[in-house]
Write a protein that holds these residues in place. Structure first.
Motif, PDB file in Angstrom:
ATOM      1  N   GLY A 285       0.783  -1.231   0.000  1.00 45.28           N
ATOM      2  CA  GLY A 285       0.000   0.000   0.000  1.00 45.28           C
ATOM      3  C   GLY A 285       0.815   1.282   0.000  1.00 45.28           C
ATOM      4  N   ARG A 286       2.125   1.168   0.267  1.00 42.10           N
ATOM      5  CA  ARG A 286       2.969   2.373   0.217  1.00 42.10           C
ATOM      6  C   ARG A 286       2.945   2.937  -1.187  1.00 42.10           C
ATOM      7  N   GLN A 287       2.999   4.264  -1.269  1.00 45.16           N
ATOM      8  CA  GLN A 287       2.997   4.930  -2.565  1.00 45.16           C
ATOM      9  C   GLN A 287       4.154   5.911  -2.638  1.00 45.16           C
ATOM     10  N   TRP A 288       4.670   6.076  -3.844  1.00 44.65           N
ATOM     11  CA  TRP A 288       5.733   7.043  -4.087  1.00 44.65           C
ATOM     12  C   TRP A 288       5.635   7.528  -5.526  1.00 44.65           C
ATOM     13  N   ILE A 289       6.297   8.627  -5.805  1.00 47.71           N
ATOM     14  CA  ILE A 289       6.281   9.237  -7.134  1.00 47.71           C
ATOM     15  C   ILE A 289       7.680   9.082  -7.744  1.00 47.71           C
ATOM     16  N   THR A 290       7.736   8.628  -8.994  1.00 49.66           N
ATOM     17  CA  THR A 290       9.039   8.507  -9.662  1.00 49.66           C
ATOM     18  C   THR A 290       9.671   9.890  -9.787  1.00 49.66           C
ATOM     19  N   ARG A 291      11.008   9.930  -9.806  1.00 46.24           N
ATOM     20  CA  ARG A 291      11.726  11.207  -9.774  1.00 46.24           C
ATOM     21  C   ARG A 291      12.202  11.712 -11.124  1.00 46.24           C
ATOM     22  N   GLU A 292      12.198  10.865 -12.127  1.00 47.65           N
ATOM     23  CA  GLU A 292      12.739  11.284 -13.417  1.00 47.65           C
ATOM     24  C   GLU A 292      11.953  10.640 -14.545  1.00 47.65           C
ATOM     25  N   PRO A 293      12.088  11.209 -15.746  1.00 49.72           N
ATOM     26  CA  PRO A 293      11.433  10.589 -16.901  1.00 49.72           C
ATOM     27  C   PRO A 293      12.014   9.198 -17.153  1.00 49.72           C
ATOM     28  N   ALA A 294      11.185   8.327 -17.689  1.00 54.46           N
ATOM     29  CA  ALA A 294      11.626   6.963 -17.978  1.00 54.46           C
ATOM     30  C   ALA A 294      11.008   6.481 -19.282  1.00 54.46           C
ATOM     31  N   ILE A 295      11.768   5.651 -19.977  1.00 56.43           N
ATOM     32  CA  ILE A 295      11.299   4.965 -21.173  1.00 56.43           C
ATOM     33  C   ILE A 295      11.279   3.477 -20.839  1.00 56.43           C
ATOM     34  N   CYS A 296      10.097   2.867 -20.932  1.00 57.65           N
ATOM     35  CA  CYS A 296       9.908   1.450 -20.596  1.00 57.65           C
ATOM     36  C   CYS A 296       9.790   0.643 -21.881  1.00 57.65           C
ATOM     37  N   THR A 297      10.451  -0.506 -21.908  1.00 55.91           N
ATOM     38  CA  THR A 297      10.391  -1.370 -23.085  1.00 55.91           C
ATOM     39  C   THR A 297       9.997  -2.781 -22.675  1.00 55.91           C
ATOM     40  N   PHE A 298       8.939  -3.270 -23.300  1.00 57.10           N
ATOM     41  CA  PHE A 298       8.460  -4.637 -23.123  1.00 57.10           C
ATOM     42  C   PHE A 298       8.475  -5.273 -24.504  1.00 57.10           C
ATOM     43  N   THR A 299       9.288  -6.316 -24.687  1.00 59.09           N
ATOM     44  CA  THR A 299       9.378  -6.976 -25.986  1.00 59.09           C
ATOM     45  C   THR A 299       8.603  -8.288 -25.927  1.00 59.09           C
ATOM     46  N   ARG A 300       7.777  -8.508 -26.935  1.00 63.67           N
ATOM     47  CA  ARG A 300       6.957  -9.727 -26.965  1.00 63.67           C
ATOM     48  C   ARG A 300       7.839 -10.966 -26.827  1.00 63.67           C
ATOM     49  N   GLY A 301       7.476 -11.817 -25.904  1.00 61.76           N
ATOM     50  CA  GLY A 301       8.172 -13.092 -25.726  1.00 61.76           C
ATOM     51  C   GLY A 301       9.386 -13.032 -24.824  1.00 61.76           C
TER      52      GLY A 301
END
Length: 185
Positions: free
Chosen positions: A51-67
């Motif tokens: 239940g703890r919450q926090w805010i990310t501090r910097e921009p991020a690029i997330c990559t999810f590749t199929r498989g």
């Protein structure tokens, strides 16, 4: 698997092998939806299993590749790009939310592409406690080997210019647009 169009805001949820929720990122903007799902976010709300919450501090690029049995989060900091790589199941869509199972092992990659494998003890403990099947363990270790190869050869999300290109696209999507008014899936 139907993937939302670029410009759509999605939620990302990770779970543990036993089905319990691990972590939730409330908003990620889809930038690309081909073989790779690429998203961008900045200062998003993250909710932990307890239940703890926090805010990310910097921009991020997330990559999810199929498989692939890993995903990457490239964090743009003043002194360079840092990567946090989660070893986990290939992503899926569940009720309009991107989901995956987090299998504990993580790889932190520094701007000079040195890296450290984290949480090996947590992986071994959960492997025993939750009874990870042998096939899952093989996939996780194959994912770790593939991830190390990509880092070493500067391929995939580690290739020169990759993060900068997608961050520019993220900024272009946001220019003149109120982030809270973007459509969700």
């Amino acid at each position: 698997m139907k993937v939302p169009r670029p410009g759509t805001v999605i939620t990302i949820e990770s779970y543990k092998h036993d089905g319990t929720r691990h972590r939730t990122w409330d908003k990620t903007l889809v930038l690309h939806n081909g073989r790779r799902l690429i998203g961008g976010n900045d200062r998003v709300l993250v909710t932990e299993a307890d239940g703890r919450q926090w805010i990310t501090r910097e921009p991020a690029i997330c990559t999810f590749t199929r498989g692939d049995w890993f995903n990457t989060i490239a964090m743009l900091r003043e002194d360079g790009v840092y990567y946090y790589c989660n070893l986990g199941s290939p992503f899926r869509w569940k009720n309009g939310v991107l989901t995956y199972i987090d299998y504990d092992l993580d790889v932190k990659v520094y701007p000079d592409f040195t890296y450290v494998v984290l949480d090996e003890d947590e992986f071994e403990e959960n492997r025993r406690r939750m009874g990870y099947p042998d096939a899952v363990v093989r996939h996780v270790y194959q994912g770790l080997r593939r991830l190390k190869q990509l880092i070493h050869h500067r391929k995939g999300p580690f290739q020169p210019g990759y993060v900068e290109k997608w961050f520019a696209r993220y900024l272009a999507h946001l220019s003149g647009v109120d982030r809270d008014s973007l459509p969700r899936t």
